[in-house]
Write a protein that holds these residues in place. Sequence first.
Motif: not given
Length: 455
Positions: A44-51, A269-279, A281-291
């Motif tokens: 949540l914090a990353v999805a917010y802070e990274k836009g 329904p579309q808002t729910t998909i959009a929120v899930t997309k942002a989350l 992306r945040a999870a991907m960013w948190l784990d990418e390139n071996d943390n």
Amino acid sequence: MKQTLTLALAATTALCTPALAEMLDVEKDELTFGFIKLTDMAPLAVAYEKGYFEDEGLFVTLEAQANWKVLLDGVIGGQLDGAHMLAGQPLAATIGFGTEAHIITPFSMDLNGNGITVSNEIWAMMKEHVPHEDGKPVHPISATALKPVVEAFADEGKPFNMGMVFPVSTHNYELRYWLAAGGIKPGYYSPEDVTGQIDAEVLLSVTPPPQMPATMEAGTIYGYCVGEPWNQQAVFKGIGVPVITDYELWKNNPEKVFGISAAFQEENPQTTIAVTKALIRAAMWLDENDNANRPEAVEILSRSEYVGADYDVIANSMTGTFEYEKGDTRDVPDFNVFFRYHATYPYYSDAIWYLTQMRRWGQIAEAKPDSWYDEVAKSVYKPEIYLAAAESLIDDGLATRDMFDFETDGYKAPTPAEDIIDGIAYDGRTPNTYLDSLPIGLKGAQTVVGNQVQG
């Protein structure tokens, strides 16, 4: 001039943001999400802070909540549009254990991330029962090392108290699992007695996560199960020792979820998909390139509006290590997992594990057929929303198909025996067979009547 500059910047941003090219037609763009001050609120914090929320046309406010009940009530009452939740909360609410409401999840927030900590006094008593190698305790540490300590307290007529964060929390079930695997009875619930302390050798009670270290230091509890940074805080304060992580208890176990009401999803329904997309992306960013991004994530989380703990305390577990006894720091690269191993996919089998633990300890008072577990899991966990978000991210050029589990029917492969502390495999497709295999806990048609197990 100022207006022209603003418009120019907006146009530049639009060109640089691939997600805007395929922006969903969201029904609601101003949203408020709740969270508890734990490191696993990071998506949540990353999805917010990274836009990432803004990339989806969403204007999000994040609000810390006092406790898990207040958070759940906020989602049910509509003051919150969604929240970082204990995985047991949507399930318990949907089946009517506690507050009744249909809550769903399209997104699993993380794997692992918890620990069980005991006070220095208890650790000193446990230590003589723990195998050592090269002067250090051998991990994982079984609750068999705690059993003689609990028995010594019982002989003196003293109750042995431990803390967990909520009756339907992962922490409650993980602490119970660890105790039972070591031959210690953690107690049952019944419709008449919801303390969870019926026939218990260790008395478990609720303590909010940030208050765990102080409550243990005061001697009210002798140990606890909690998420980070509150195990590492005990190490930094010199008041306790984490004896096991949940990664050692059950390798890559599911943890928090993002919860919304079923009504919110139906209306948006579309808002729910959009929120899930942002989350995602945040999870991907948190784990990418071996943390590689974890130090930046730790800095974000250390801010007062998020977790508000010291940078070093959060970094102790978020950056691939974990400190047990003071100075005994070990590599645990998967202590916090946000995206790899399909961490964000809301698997039915994860939901069913929580339901089996509710049944095991009497929160689900009567036996249910395997089909019931499947039906409840499918009413709460919504991989179809998750996969719609994944497809949209792929269309946006922000992810690739191989990042997601499109082949599954919603169930993970069984967890092998060697990945679980008691050496008992778990298969979400056969919950009753699994319950019958556990030595301590309700099985078959057993129920709790008064202070006894019957049937």
